[in-house]
Design a protein around this motif. Sequence first.
Motif, mmCIF file in Angstrom:
data_model
loop_
_atom_site.group_PDB
_atom_site.id
_atom_site.type_symbol
_atom_site.label_atom_id
_atom_site.label_comp_id
_atom_site.label_asym_id
_atom_site.label_seq_id
_atom_site.Cartn_x
_atom_site.Cartn_y
_atom_site.Cartn_z
ATOM 1 N N HIS A 72 -51.612 34.927 36.144
ATOM 2 C CA HIS A 72 -51.802 35.774 37.447
ATOM 3 C C HIS A 72 -53.304 36.640 37.115
ATOM 4 O O HIS A 72 -54.540 36.888 36.536
ATOM 5 C CB HIS A 72 -50.793 36.395 37.315
ATOM 6 N N GLU A 73 -53.187 37.203 35.260
ATOM 7 C CA GLU A 73 -53.350 38.061 35.095
ATOM 8 C C GLU A 73 -54.875 37.332 34.208
ATOM 9 O O GLU A 73 -56.492 37.966 34.703
ATOM 10 C CB GLU A 73 -53.436 38.834 33.223
ATOM 11 N N TRP A 74 -55.563 35.971 33.787
ATOM 12 C CA TRP A 74 -56.208 35.335 33.523
ATOM 13 C C TRP A 74 -56.961 35.701 34.899
ATOM 14 O O TRP A 74 -58.424 35.688 34.571
ATOM 15 C CB TRP A 74 -56.426 34.414 33.250
ATOM 16 N N LYS A 75 -56.124 34.887 35.972
ATOM 17 C CA LYS A 75 -56.895 34.659 37.304
ATOM 18 C C LYS A 75 -57.103 36.637 37.619
ATOM 19 O O LYS A 75 -58.576 36.101 38.463
ATOM 20 C CB LYS A 75 -55.731 34.375 38.730
ATOM 21 N N THR A 76 -56.870 37.610 37.580
ATOM 22 C CA THR A 76 -57.894 39.160 37.856
ATOM 23 C C THR A 76 -58.972 38.990 36.853
ATOM 24 O O THR A 76 -60.230 39.130 37.281
ATOM 25 C CB THR A 76 -56.497 39.511 37.598
ATOM 26 N N ILE A 77 -58.757 38.562 35.830
ATOM 27 C CA ILE A 77 -59.880 38.449 35.137
ATOM 28 C C ILE A 77 -60.969 37.891 35.161
ATOM 29 O O ILE A 77 -62.039 38.500 35.342
ATOM 30 C CB ILE A 77 -59.753 38.474 33.158
ATOM 31 N N TYR A 78 -61.246 36.829 35.352
ATOM 32 C CA TYR A 78 -62.340 35.687 36.048
ATOM 33 C C TYR A 78 -62.679 35.860 37.576
ATOM 34 O O TYR A 78 -63.346 35.808 37.638
ATOM 35 C CB TYR A 78 -62.240 34.471 35.808
ATOM 36 N N SER A 79 -61.855 37.244 38.392
ATOM 37 C CA SER A 79 -62.743 37.167 39.440
ATOM 38 C C SER A 79 -63.728 38.506 39.272
ATOM 39 O O SER A 79 -64.068 38.489 40.065
ATOM 40 C CB SER A 79 -61.473 37.970 40.494
ATOM 41 N N TYR A 80 -63.503 38.470 38.278
ATOM 42 C CA TYR A 80 -65.269 39.694 38.036
ATOM 43 C C TYR A 80 -66.155 38.496 37.320
ATOM 44 O O TYR A 80 -66.205 37.395 36.690
ATOM 45 C CB TYR A 80 -64.693 40.519 36.846
ATOM 46 N N PHE A 81 -67.365 38.689 38.111
ATOM 47 C CA PHE A 81 -68.362 37.418 37.713
ATOM 48 C C PHE A 81 -69.212 37.307 36.755
ATOM 49 O O PHE A 81 -69.004 37.185 36.014
ATOM 50 C CB PHE A 81 -69.446 37.698 38.806
ATOM 51 N N LYS A 82 -69.404 39.251 36.191
ATOM 52 C CA LYS A 82 -70.552 39.749 34.764
ATOM 53 C C LYS A 82 -69.095 39.505 33.738
ATOM 54 O O LYS A 82 -67.793 39.965 33.586
ATOM 55 C CB LYS A 82 -70.585 40.781 35.336
ATOM 56 N N GLU A 83 -69.764 38.960 33.051
ATOM 57 C CA GLU A 83 -68.568 39.086 31.608
ATOM 58 C C GLU A 83 -68.179 40.594 30.806
ATOM 59 O O GLU A 83 -67.315 40.737 30.773
ATOM 60 C CB GLU A 83 -69.666 38.453 30.037
ATOM 61 N N SER A 84 -69.625 41.108 31.653
ATOM 62 C CA SER A 84 -68.673 42.642 31.152
ATOM 63 C C SER A 84 -68.153 43.151 31.414
ATOM 64 O O SER A 84 -67.119 44.419 31.302
ATOM 65 C CB SER A 84 -70.474 43.462 31.024
ATOM 66 N N GLU A 85 -67.841 42.854 33.250
ATOM 67 C CA GLU A 85 -66.645 43.107 33.548
ATOM 68 C C GLU A 85 -65.311 42.370 33.450
ATOM 69 O O GLU A 85 -64.445 43.131 33.356
ATOM 70 C CB GLU A 85 -67.193 42.983 35.574
ATOM 71 N N GLN A 86 -65.920 40.924 32.645
ATOM 72 C CA GLN A 86 -64.420 40.268 32.425
ATOM 73 C C GLN A 86 -63.500 41.174 31.552
ATOM 74 O O GLN A 86 -62.653 41.270 31.082
ATOM 75 C CB GLN A 86 -64.867 39.026 32.097
ATOM 76 N N ILE A 87 -64.535 41.636 30.356
ATOM 77 C CA ILE A 87 -64.284 41.814 28.973
ATOM 78 C C ILE A 87 -63.765 43.098 29.451
ATOM 79 O O ILE A 87 -62.320 43.708 28.115
ATOM 80 C CB ILE A 87 -65.110 41.846 27.683
ATOM 81 N N ALA A 88 -64.170 44.257 30.312
ATOM 82 C CA ALA A 88 -63.538 45.136 30.921
ATOM 83 C C ALA A 88 -62.208 45.765 30.854
ATOM 84 O O ALA A 88 -61.411 46.136 31.098
ATOM 85 C CB ALA A 88 -64.380 46.167 31.470
ATOM 86 N N CYS A 89 -62.414 44.224 32.075
ATOM 87 C CA CYS A 89 -60.436 44.283 32.469
ATOM 88 C C CYS A 89 -59.422 43.653 31.421
ATOM 89 O O CYS A 89 -58.792 43.661 31.520
ATOM 90 C CB CYS A 89 -60.980 43.171 34.068
ATOM 91 N N PHE A 90 -60.433 43.150 30.571
ATOM 92 C CA PHE A 90 -59.195 42.181 29.735
ATOM 93 C C PHE A 90 -59.038 43.149 28.340
ATOM 94 O O PHE A 90 -57.646 43.303 28.056
ATOM 95 C CB PHE A 90 -60.409 41.374 28.469
ATOM 96 N N TYR A 91 -59.625 44.539 28.047
ATOM 97 C CA TYR A 91 -59.430 45.753 27.669
ATOM 98 C C TYR A 91 -58.637 46.465 28.322
ATOM 99 O O TYR A 91 -57.129 46.913 27.666
ATOM 100 C CB TYR A 91 -60.569 46.045 26.827
#
Length: 219
Positions: A178-197
């Motif tokens: 579920h958390e990875w799904k949330t991370i990958y819901s962002y299109f830009k990699e910069s947004e994905q890494i921000a969500c990850f952190y």
Amino acid sequence: MLSCMVNKQIKRNKILMEILTQRNQYTNSKQSIYLGTMDQANARWAFNASKWTPTFEQIMAASSYIQPEEKQRISKYVFQDDAKSSLIGRLMLRKFVHTTTLLEYQNISFGRDGRGKPYLIGTGDITVNFNVSHQGDYVVLGGSEGKNIGIDLMKIEPPANKNIPEFFRIMRRQFSDHEWKTIYSYFKESEQIACFYRMWCLKESYVKNIGLGITVALN
């Protein structure tokens, strides 16, 4: 001799207060050094360590307020900025305890439990909890009277020596589907890494709150 000792103590106190009470001077400035809130029971502080460029005298004066074992831990840092941030964190802890318990600085003493988490020694019925983290430019402190607390800090930047897809592959087991799904819901990699952190900080804060550190599954 007594006059010399008193003058030295006054000078040390002045330097310490310059370090720890810059909030009133800088809070409304774009170059904020010290931000946060404080009431009788809670503190949320952030200190921009990059804005503090101490002289050797200030470093020595600040170091004189912490315990020998704390100095030893700080001395193990390879990079000077990390050592400075760790020193600031120790001073912030003492400022929080002093403000909350009214203990004099010279009477504040910390121990560490079996997992390395610091705790306050010799306060009787007074219960205070605190946590410090530092990375990049900032040192942050969360403090509470009577309630457990955990805090973590991550600088949002690309992972060193790895592209983001490879970094995510390595960290796969640390997050739920579920958390990875949330991370990958962002299109830009910069947004994905921000969500990850952001999620990583929440996980770290939680395990610090319960006093276990990264010894439990994070997914």
